[in-house]
Enzyme design. Sequence first.
Site, short mmCIF file in Angstrom:
data_model
loop_
_atom_site.label_atom_id
_atom_site.label_comp_id
_atom_site.label_asym_id
_atom_site.label_seq_id
_atom_site.Cartn_x
_atom_site.Cartn_y
_atom_site.Cartn_z
N CYS A 83 0.83 -1.21 0.00
CA CYS A 83 0.00 0.00 0.00
C CYS A 83 0.87 1.27 0.00
O CYS A 83 1.49 1.56 -1.01
CB CYS A 83 -1.01 -0.06 1.14
SG CYS A 83 -2.40 1.05 0.86
N HIS A 177 -2.95 -4.95 1.79
CA HIS A 177 -2.19 -5.16 3.03
C HIS A 177 -2.17 -6.64 3.41
O HIS A 177 -2.99 -7.06 4.25
CB HIS A 177 -2.87 -4.42 4.18
CG HIS A 177 -2.81 -2.94 4.09
ND1 HIS A 177 -1.80 -2.19 4.66
CD2 HIS A 177 -3.63 -2.05 3.50
CE1 HIS A 177 -2.01 -0.92 4.43
NE2 HIS A 177 -3.12 -0.80 3.73
N GLU A 179 -0.29 -7.94 5.39
CA GLU A 179 0.12 -8.00 6.81
C GLU A 179 -1.07 -7.92 7.77
O GLU A 179 -0.92 -8.21 8.94
CB GLU A 179 1.14 -6.90 7.12
CG GLU A 179 0.63 -5.46 7.11
CD GLU A 179 0.53 -4.83 5.72
OE1 GLU A 179 0.56 -5.56 4.71
OE2 GLU A 179 0.39 -3.60 5.67
N1 GLN Z 1 -3.45 6.46 1.05
C1 GLN Z 1 -2.22 6.13 1.72
C2 GLN Z 1 -1.04 6.87 1.12
O1 GLN Z 1 -1.17 7.63 0.24
C3 GLN Z 1 -1.93 4.65 1.69
C4 GLN Z 1 -2.93 3.95 2.57
C5 GLN Z 1 -2.42 2.69 3.17
O2 GLN Z 1 -1.23 2.38 3.22
N2 GLN Z 1 -3.37 1.97 3.70
O3 GLN Z 1 0.05 6.66 1.56
#
Ligand code: GLN
Length: 197
Positions: A83, A177, A179
């Site tokens: 992410c 994610h 994790e």
């Molecule tokens: N929207 C977040 C960002 O721009 C990422 C979100 C996340 O890691 N769950 O970093």
Amino acid sequence: MTRTDPVVGVLALQGDVREHLLALAGLGVTARPVRRASELNALDGIVIPGGESTTICRLLDVFELRAPLAARLADGLPAFGSCAGMIVLAREILDGRADQLPLRAIDIVVRRNAFGRQIDSFETDLDLEGVAGGPIRAVFIRAPWVERVGPAVQVLARVGEHPVAVRQESVLATSFHPEVAGDDRLHALFLSVIASS
Ligand code: GLN
């Protein structure tokens, strides 16, 4: 030489560091939080966690980690970003902050918060290329998607037409994610990437 006991770092500036450390420890490897440049030396791989990529990018500079980490990545240190971590590893960020600089470790263009306008957070079952045992439960939280991939990048999974899991040599990145879903197969894949690098 193949080592049986890899040491995997988790960049511990912000985000879900603990979840990655637990997933890695559960697979029997030594997993360590990384906050200083000196801690990069002993690593066989590094995870960039989910969290907030604008904050992680800023803290890379505050903690003077950007140049040494970029150098290790350029040297082939295996990396796995989930992410926000995918955004941090990308070549280019769309809808990022103007001053947000990625590490350019994988040849992808990512769109930050890409699913946001449609649906903020969702879960789905995804089949991943190279991951046996049926679909993975994928948790997306204000997730990016990959808008463009370079020729060396392999797409492992998509949502609609958008790549959400990609690999280029020893760099792995997911929009979701692994994790937080209690399924360690992506971390196991990362360990196999480390073992073969
Ligand atoms: N929207 C977040 C960002 O721009 C990422 C979100 C996340 O890691 N769950 O970093």
